[in-house]
Design an enzyme around this catalytic site. Structure first.
Site, short mmCIF file in Angstrom:
data_model
loop_
_atom_site.label_atom_id
_atom_site.label_comp_id
_atom_site.label_asym_id
_atom_site.label_seq_id
_atom_site.Cartn_x
_atom_site.Cartn_y
_atom_site.Cartn_z
CE LYS A 196 -5.06 19.22 1.30
NZ LYS A 196 -5.33 19.86 2.66
CB SER B 285 -13.35 24.94 0.88
OG SER B 285 -13.06 26.00 0.92
CB SER C 117 -9.17 28.41 6.84
OG SER C 117 -8.79 27.48 5.73
N GLY D 158 -9.53 27.31 2.36
CA GLY D 158 -8.13 25.92 2.21
C GLY D 158 -9.04 24.72 1.78
CD GLU E 240 -0.05 -1.20 3.23
OE1 GLU E 240 0.69 -2.01 2.18
OE2 GLU E 240 0.08 -1.40 4.56
#
Ligand code: XMP
Length: 521
Positions: free
Chosen positions: A377, A237, A231, A233, A179
């Site tokens: 992310k 968001s 913020s 970011g 992984e």
């Protein structure tokens, strides 16, 4: 524990049974990357939950324990009773070996890092791969004797039994971590398991995840009101957009404009979220308070503390003004969770503590809503795009919490902030125009605490110096200075000195990290 859950169990699911590895979420995420749904359950969960999941296959994660000790985690019998393919990874392999009649020892030589794996016999797991594979190892124990009815598939120099499979049943085990990106062809190895062995279908889509999260948020929040610190970011968001989809106007966002944002950033955030997406956003224009608190402070750490504390005070004051708030939403993502507690598993070890949004007053007694808690992310970015957040916002370089405050070296003033905003804007605008923005991981301008002499026309100009910084990095822990074309740098420099009267000189930062950090403060 946080999980990806689907109520409609018609889609094919791979169960990741968690033994507490740092990489457990990464396994689930790699499977989702191949568009197959995956769910993580702790190894000691109620068996009925495992049975209800009806998985097409099971992956046994790694973990920090040693099977050579008593009372360490074991695979529950119901996993074998499911009669679906099983893949043991690291600790998962060791407990599998031990439970099926093999023998595990604490090896003299621990193996951490790269190792060369040699595939010695055919296996679905290594199908269409080279016979020699660079793999990532992280283990102290290893299988010494194969369990009954198992064949050896691969070895490394220090782990003679590095991969094995059952002679008749679809049970496989590998000592290394497929992984992590350091293992070559790790994704193919996992796909050989999920498609080759489990025959799972690719019916998992980002939209399913959004619908599911919306449903979970509704169930958690009910008719109550939720507060969110926005913020601008990516993480906050996307959290805002997701909550808005789930509960509409019951979400209130507080956006603190501290005056240390990039040029036009405050208006972009308001336009995107309040005007275009119709979210409830309270904007707190707090530049003057921040400037007042920051007056005469030039120590970087002191600045960070003052900015952080002022932010919390303002956020708290706005929150208290709102009535009947029951929940606080946070854009915590999985890497934040790893930093704070190793992982959510009770088997994992603590690494370091981490704060996302600072301390709200105790009397508010808010419960947390963290719908991105198990995502990485790039999954958050994909979700943001699906939710209609503009690409330019989603794909922006990271921006530090203290903002331009740590890019103005020395004392922060309104005038300096304005100069830096302009210089930064020119740099970024030109990077985008030249199609270079996405070739670097982070780029920005820094205002130095020195002045230098220049000539403009026949006039002597004694003015500010701007440093440009652009880096390439994968994880922001190490970084290389970006080799931007000289012609490009020349053009940016010309624009900055010509368009900003208060700047007489531009320099380019050619330091890598380490030893330099990415930010200057
Ligand atoms: P450094 O300067 O430590 O930066 O090499 C690594 C990454 O972290 C960001 N950074 C911060 N982010 N608060 C933040 O939210 C901070 O105080 C802070 N300091 C650095 C930096 O922009 C880079 O992406």
């Amino acid at each position: 524990m946080s999980k990806l859950s689907v109520s409609n169990k018609k889609i094919d699911t791979i169960l990741v049974l968690d033994f507490g590895s740092q990489y457990t979420q990464l396994i689930a995420r790699r499977i989702r990357e191949s568009d197959v749904y995956s769910e993580i359950l702790p190894w000691d969960i109620d068996e009925s939950k495992i049975i209800n999941l009806n998985p097409k296959g099971v992956i046994l994660s790694g973990g920090p324990n040693s099977v050579t000790e008593s009372y360490t985690p074991r695979i529950p019998q119901c996993i074998f009773d499911l009669a679906v393919p099983i893949l043991g990874i690291c600790y998962g392999m060791q407990t599998l070996a031990e439970q099926m009649g093999g023998h595990v020892i604490s090896a003299d030589q621990k193996e951490f890092g790269h190792s060369e794996l040699e595939v010695v016999s055919e296996s679905i797991i290594f199908k269409n791969l080279n016979k020699k594979i660079n793999v990532w190892m992280s283990h102290g124990d290893q299988v010494q004797d194969l369990p009954d009815d198992f064949n050896l598939n691969a070895s490394t120099a220090t782990a003679p039994i590095a991969a094995m499979e059952h002679k008749d049943l679809p049970i496989y085990a590998i000592q290394f971590h497929p992984e992590v990106t350091h293992t070559d062809d790790g994704q193919k190895i996992l796909e050989n398991f999920i498609f080759g062995a489990c025959k799972a279908k690719t019916d998992w889509k980002m939209n399913d995840l959004i619908s599911e999260r919306v449903k979970e948020i509704k169930e958690q929040v009910q008719d109550n009101k939720v507060l969110l610190g926005l913020s601008g970011g990516v993480d906050s968001s996307v959290t805002a957009a997701l909550l808005h989809k789930a509960i509409g106007k019951k979400l209130t966002c507080v956006f603190v404009d501290n005056g240390l944002l990039r040029k036009n950033e405050a208006s972009q955030v308001m336009q995107t979220f309040a005007d275009n997406m119709n979210l409830n956003v309270i904007k707190s224009d707090s530049e003057d308070i921040f400037l007042r608190h920051l007056k005469s402070i030039d120590d970087p750490e002191q600045k960070r503390k003052v900015i952080g504390r002022t932010f919390i005070d303002i956020f708290d004051a706005e929150a208290i003004k709102l009535k009947d708030i029951k929940f606080l939403a946070q854009g915590t993502i999985y890497p934040d969770v790893i930093e704070s507690s190793g992982s959510e598993s009770k088997e994992a070890r603590v690494i370091k503590s981490h704060h996302n949004v600072g301390g709200l007053p105790d009397e508010m007694k808010l419960d947390l809503v963290e719908p991105l808690r198990d995502l990485f992310k790039d999954e958050v970015r994909r979700m943001g795009l699906e939710l209609g957040i503009p690409k330019e916002m989603i794909e922006r370089h990271p921006f530090p919490g203290p903002g331009l405050g740590v890019r103005i070296i020395g004392e922060i003033t309104k005038e300096k902030t304005k100069i830096l905003q302009e210089a930064d804007h020119i740099f970024i605008e030109e990077l985008i125009k030249a199609d270079l923005y996405h070739t670097v991981s982070q780029a920005f301008a820094v205002l130095l605490p020195v002045k230098s002499v220049g000539v403009v026309g026949d006039e002597r100009r004694y003015a500010e110096v701007i440093a440009l910084r652009a880096v390439e990095t994968v994880d922001f822990m190490t970084a290389r200075w970006a080799h931007l074309p000289f012609k490009f740098l020349e053009h940016v420099s010309n624009r900055i000195v010509n368009e900003i009267e208060d700047v007489s000189r531009v320099v380019y930062d050619i330091s890598s990290k380490p030893p330099a950090t990415i930010e200057w403060e």
